[in-house]
Design a protein around this motif. Structure first.
Motif, PDB file in Angstrom:
ATOM      1  N   TYR A 213      15.463  10.816  13.308  1.00  0.00           N
ATOM      2  CA  TYR A 213      14.888   9.770  14.155  1.00  0.00           C
ATOM      3  C   TYR A 213      15.520   9.865  15.537  1.00  0.00           C
ATOM      4  CZ  TYR A 213      12.205   7.132  10.723  1.00  0.00           C
ATOM      5  OH  TYR A 213      11.256   6.724   9.833  1.00  0.00           O
TER       6      TYR A 213
ATOM      7  N   THR B 269       1.670  10.093   6.547  1.00  0.00           N
ATOM      8  CA  THR B 269       0.367   9.901   7.198  1.00  0.00           C
ATOM      9  C   THR B 269       0.516   9.110   8.502  1.00  0.00           C
ATOM     10  OG1 THR B 269      -0.033   7.787   6.101  1.00  0.00           O
ATOM     11  CG2 THR B 269      -0.729   9.787   4.908  1.00  0.00           C
TER      12      THR B 269
ATOM     13  N   VAL C 251       0.859  -1.190   0.000  1.00  0.00           N
ATOM     14  CA  VAL C 251       0.000   0.000   0.000  1.00  0.00           C
ATOM     15  C   VAL C 251       0.894   1.238   0.000  1.00  0.00           C
ATOM     16  CG1 VAL C 251      -1.640   1.286   1.432  1.00  0.00           C
ATOM     17  CG2 VAL C 251      -1.812  -1.206   1.247  1.00  0.00           C
TER      18      VAL C 251
ATOM     19  N   SER D 229      10.174   5.486  15.851  1.00  0.00           N
ATOM     20  CA  SER D 229       9.133   6.462  15.508  1.00  0.00           C
ATOM     21  C   SER D 229       8.396   6.956  16.743  1.00  0.00           C
ATOM     22  CB  SER D 229       8.089   5.825  14.587  1.00  0.00           C
ATOM     23  OG  SER D 229       8.499   5.903  13.269  1.00  0.00           O
ATOM     24  N   GLU D 230       7.955   8.187  16.655  1.00  0.00           N
ATOM     25  CA  GLU D 230       7.256   8.812  17.770  1.00  0.00           C
ATOM     26  C   GLU D 230       5.820   8.286  17.915  1.00  0.00           C
ATOM     27  OE1 GLU D 230       8.874  10.381  15.351  1.00  0.00           O
ATOM     28  OE2 GLU D 230      10.399  11.618  16.315  1.00  0.00           O
TER      29      GLU D 230
ATOM     30  N   HIS E 183       0.578  14.040   8.794  1.00  0.00           N
ATOM     31  CA  HIS E 183       1.184  14.612  10.009  1.00  0.00           C
ATOM     32  C   HIS E 183       0.874  16.112  10.087  1.00  0.00           C
ATOM     33  CE1 HIS E 183       3.106  10.803  10.259  1.00  0.00           C
ATOM     34  NE2 HIS E 183       4.056  11.039   9.371  1.00  0.00           N
TER      35      HIS E 183
ATOM     36  N   SER F 247       0.765   5.194   0.882  1.00  0.00           N
ATOM     37  CA  SER F 247       0.010   6.320   1.464  1.00  0.00           C
ATOM     38  C   SER F 247       0.744   7.600   1.111  1.00  0.00           C
ATOM     39  CB  SER F 247      -0.154   6.143   2.976  1.00  0.00           C
ATOM     40  OG  SER F 247      -1.104   5.143   3.251  1.00  0.00           O
ATOM     41  N   GLY F 248       1.645   8.072   2.009  1.00  0.00           N
ATOM     42  CA  GLY F 248       2.422   9.284   1.688  1.00  0.00           C
ATOM     43  C   GLY F 248       3.726   8.964   0.973  1.00  0.00           C
ATOM     44  N   GLY F 249       4.147   7.710   1.027  1.00  0.00           N
ATOM     45  CA  GLY F 249       5.351   7.281   0.308  1.00  0.00           C
ATOM     46  C   GLY F 249       6.660   7.681   0.972  1.00  0.00           C
ATOM     47  N   GLN F 250       6.606   8.274   2.182  1.00  0.00           N
ATOM     48  CA  GLN F 250       7.831   8.821   2.780  1.00  0.00           C
ATOM     49  C   GLN F 250       8.744   7.750   3.376  1.00  0.00           C
ATOM     50  OE1 GLN F 250       8.546  12.207   2.345  1.00  0.00           O
ATOM     51  NE2 GLN F 250       6.830  11.721   0.989  1.00  0.00           N
ATOM     52  N   SER F 251       8.207   6.559   3.591  1.00  0.00           N
ATOM     53  CA  SER F 251       9.042   5.440   4.025  1.00  0.00           C
ATOM     54  C   SER F 251       9.085   4.366   2.949  1.00  0.00           C
ATOM     55  CB  SER F 251       8.499   4.829   5.326  1.00  0.00           C
ATOM     56  OG  SER F 251       8.592   5.766   6.359  1.00  0.00           O
ATOM     57  N   LEU F 252       7.959   4.156   2.289  1.00  0.00           N
ATOM     58  CA  LEU F 252       7.899   3.089   1.285  1.00  0.00           C
ATOM     59  C   LEU F 252       8.854   3.366   0.120  1.00  0.00           C
ATOM     60  CD1 LEU F 252       6.537   0.499   0.290  1.00  0.00           C
ATOM     61  CD2 LEU F 252       4.838   1.915  -0.862  1.00  0.00           C
TER      62      LEU F 252
ATOM     63  N   LEU G 268      -4.945  -0.653   7.099  1.00  0.00           N
ATOM     64  CA  LEU G 268      -5.205   0.110   8.329  1.00  0.00           C
ATOM     65  C   LEU G 268      -6.089   1.276   7.926  1.00  0.00           C
ATOM     66  CD1 LEU G 268      -4.528   0.524  11.325  1.00  0.00           C
ATOM     67  CD2 LEU G 268      -2.513   1.811  10.622  1.00  0.00           C
TER      68      LEU G 268
ATOM     69  N   ALA H  19      10.207  13.987  11.678  1.00  0.00           N
ATOM     70  CA  ALA H  19      10.884  14.449  10.454  1.00  0.00           C
ATOM     71  C   ALA H  19      10.809  15.968  10.280  1.00  0.00           C
ATOM     72  CB  ALA H  19      10.315  13.700   9.257  1.00  0.00           C
TER      73      ALA H  19
HETATM   74  C1  LIG Z   1      14.392  12.070   5.872  1.00  0.00           C
HETATM   75  C2  LIG Z   1      13.307  11.360   6.625  1.00  0.00           C
HETATM   76  C3  LIG Z   1      13.213  11.550   7.998  1.00  0.00           C
HETATM   77  C4  LIG Z   1      12.204  10.919   8.717  1.00  0.00           C
HETATM   78  N1  LIG Z   1      12.145  11.107  10.075  1.00  0.00           N
HETATM   79  C5  LIG Z   1      11.157  10.501  10.787  1.00  0.00           C
HETATM   80  C6  LIG Z   1      11.027  10.698  12.194  1.00  0.00           C
HETATM   81  O1  LIG Z   1      11.765  11.448  12.820  1.00  0.00           O
HETATM   82  N2  LIG Z   1      10.039  10.011  12.839  1.00  0.00           N
HETATM   83  C7  LIG Z   1       9.175   9.177  12.180  1.00  0.00           C
HETATM   84  O2  LIG Z   1       8.300   8.582  12.817  1.00  0.00           O
HETATM   85  N3  LIG Z   1       9.256   9.002  10.859  1.00  0.00           N
HETATM   86  C8  LIG Z   1      10.220   9.628  10.147  1.00  0.00           C
HETATM   87  N4  LIG Z   1      10.311   9.442   8.795  1.00  0.00           N
HETATM   88  C9  LIG Z   1       9.365   8.480   8.158  1.00  0.00           C
HETATM   89  C10 LIG Z   1       8.075   9.100   7.807  1.00  0.00           C
HETATM   90  O3  LIG Z   1       7.719  10.257   8.408  1.00  0.00           O
HETATM   91  C11 LIG Z   1       6.974   8.098   8.147  1.00  0.00           C
HETATM   92  O4  LIG Z   1       7.393   6.822   8.134  1.00  0.00           O
HETATM   93  C12 LIG Z   1       5.942   8.269   7.137  1.00  0.00           C
HETATM   94  O5  LIG Z   1       5.182   9.345   7.544  1.00  0.00           O
HETATM   95  C13 LIG Z   1       5.084   7.060   6.883  1.00  0.00           C
HETATM   96  O6  LIG Z   1       3.885   7.504   6.350  1.00  0.00           O
HETATM   97  P1  LIG Z   1       3.606   7.437   4.818  1.00  0.00           P
HETATM   98  O7  LIG Z   1       2.193   7.849   4.660  1.00  0.00           O
HETATM   99  O8  LIG Z   1       4.607   8.207   4.058  1.00  0.00           O
HETATM  100  O9  LIG Z   1       3.751   5.866   4.554  1.00  0.00           O
HETATM  101  P2  LIG Z   1       4.242   5.100   3.273  1.00  0.00           P
HETATM  102  O10 LIG Z   1       5.674   5.400   3.018  1.00  0.00           O
HETATM  103  O11 LIG Z   1       3.311   5.310   2.153  1.00  0.00           O
HETATM  104  O12 LIG Z   1       4.091   3.603   3.794  1.00  0.00           O
HETATM  105  C14 LIG Z   1       4.915   3.091   4.827  1.00  0.00           C
HETATM  106  C15 LIG Z   1       4.605   1.598   5.030  1.00  0.00           C
HETATM  107  O13 LIG Z   1       3.305   1.443   5.578  1.00  0.00           O
HETATM  108  C16 LIG Z   1       2.454   0.714   4.681  1.00  0.00           C
HETATM  109  N5  LIG Z   1       1.167   1.403   4.716  1.00  0.00           N
HETATM  110  C17 LIG Z   1       0.961   2.725   4.511  1.00  0.00           C
HETATM  111  N6  LIG Z   1      -0.310   3.033   4.741  1.00  0.00           N
HETATM  112  C18 LIG Z   1      -0.941   1.885   5.069  1.00  0.00           C
HETATM  113  C19 LIG Z   1      -2.292   1.566   5.416  1.00  0.00           C
HETATM  114  N7  LIG Z   1      -3.239   2.509   5.508  1.00  0.00           N
HETATM  115  N8  LIG Z   1      -2.587   0.278   5.683  1.00  0.00           N
HETATM  116  C20 LIG Z   1      -1.627  -0.673   5.626  1.00  0.00           C
HETATM  117  N9  LIG Z   1      -0.353  -0.430   5.317  1.00  0.00           N
HETATM  118  C21 LIG Z   1      -0.009   0.832   5.046  1.00  0.00           C
HETATM  119  C22 LIG Z   1       3.133   0.770   3.344  1.00  0.00           C
HETATM  120  O14 LIG Z   1       2.787  -0.339   2.536  1.00  0.00           O
HETATM  121  C23 LIG Z   1       4.583   0.779   3.746  1.00  0.00           C
HETATM  122  O15 LIG Z   1       5.010  -0.530   4.054  1.00  0.00           O
HETATM  123  C24 LIG Z   1      11.288  10.067   8.048  1.00  0.00           C
HETATM  124  C25 LIG Z   1      11.347   9.899   6.663  1.00  0.00           C
HETATM  125  C26 LIG Z   1      12.348  10.538   5.954  1.00  0.00           C
HETATM  126  C27 LIG Z   1      12.382  10.330   4.470  1.00  0.00           C
END
Ligand SMILES: Cc1cc2nc3c(=O)[nH]c(=O)nc-3n(C[C@H](O)[C@H](O)[C@H](O)COP(=O)(O)OP(=O)(O)OC[C@H]3O[C@@H](n4cnc5c(N)ncnc54)[C@H](O)[C@@H]3O)c2cc1C
Length: 293
Positions: free
Chosen positions: A193, A111, A30, A123-124, A78, A32-37, A167, A102
């Protein structure tokens, strides 16, 4: 490096996302925001065959308060949590914590659902979910499951979510008006982090804790709701009681080694945070002196 080739599908509804997940299961991820995936895919830590983009599903976004429960859609970003008056009023601990996730550019896309499903132990937000007694709501082919936060995080990047589940939301009890909170993390730079962090909520009566929940992060392979809190409830806090709580906490920690810190440093910092937390919540600067020698 760039990601391996993958197929892309934009889900048109939650039902459509679930159909795609049911059909592709473990081969799909899945988005969502793509920031970890996306970083993980670009580093080729994971190589899903299909990306299911749920980013347009407005029904999964937003914050609602009803009958003492705060419901946060999984796609709520967020940045939206930071701006939400409902979060500020009813889950102020979460509002404080999100400011440490972040940087603004990442908070504009990332998200809550993505952060929780990703389950990074540093993560927080996962730790806040433990402290705030959240229920995470997963939807799959056979319906909805309500998973207490204490059962959701099962290891590094591991959760109780099944491959075919989405989720969809998080529920938090509205924080009692009598509660107070503490959030702090040690990080090399704001936005990095955490090396170690603590998200705590308490009810203080007559200078004692009537309730205390301590959610630590970056102290093991998952967030920790510290049982050491029980040593501090319904007692007059002395340096001796605090020492007992340090020992109890030490037993519970299982810190990992990485490029940021050794396990010994993490154990020390967790105790420093505990002392600061207790001192701040009780307004007792005396508890800081020599507390973590
Ligand atoms: C430079 C940098 C610094 C960062 N610093 C921090 C930090 O200090 N603290 C922190 O907590 N994070 C940090 N992050 C990570 C980031 O903020 C979070 O991990 C991010 O917000 C995850 O949300 P996303 O919507 O981008 O998820 P995505 O990247 O889209 O998805 C993350 C994972 O969750 C799964 N997923 C997403 N949504 C769902 C759903 N609804 N149901 C089931 N599975 C799902 C995806 O398949 C994937 O495996 C950082 C990232 C970067 C690039």
């Amino acid at each position: 490096m760039k990601a391996s080739a993958f197929a892309y599908a934009r889900a048109t509804s939650v039902a459509n996302a679930l159909e795609l997940l049911t059909a592709h299961g473990e081969k799909a991820k899945v988005l969502s925001g793509g920031q970890s995936l996306l970083p993980a895919m670009n580093l080729r830590l994971i190589s899903p065959e299909l990306i299911i983009d749920i980013g347009e599903l407005a029904e999964l976004r937003g914050v609602v308060v009803k009958e003492g429960v705060l419901t946060i859609g999984a796609l709520t970003r967020h940045a939206d949590l930071l701006k939400s008056p409902e979060i500020a009023a009813h889950a102020p601990l979460l509002a404080d914590a999100v400011a440490h996730v972040a940087h603004p550019a990442i908070r504009n896309r990332g998200t809550i659902g993505g952060s929780l499903a990703h389950a990074d132990p540093a993560s927080e937000l996962p730790a806040c979910m433990l402290t705030l007694e959240a229920i995470l709501i997963a939807r799959g082919p056979s319906g909805e499951r309500r998973i207490p936060a204490a059962e959701f995080f099962t290891g590094i990047y591991q959760t109780a979510l099944r491959a075919q589940e989405l989720l969809v939301a998080v529920e938090l009890p509205v924080s009692p008006g009598s509660s107070t909170h503490f959030f702090h993390e040690f990080a090399r730079r704001h936005g990095d982090y955490a090396i170690v962090g603590l998200a705590a909520q308490a009810v203080v009566k007559d200078g004692r804790f009537a309730d205390l929940r301590l959610g630590f992060f970056a102290v093991g392979d998952r967030p920790l709701l510290a049982g050491a809190a029980s040593k501090l409830v319904d007692v007059a806090i002395t340096s001796g009681i605090l020492s007992e709580a340090f020992s109890a906490l030490d037993e519970e920690l299982d810190p990992l080694e990485d490029q940021q810190a050794t396990p010994a440093m993490r154990r020390h910092l967790a105790k420093v945070l505990l002392a600061r937390c207790i001192s701040a919540l009780l307004g007792r600067p005396d508890l800081l002196a020599g507390a973590t020698a």
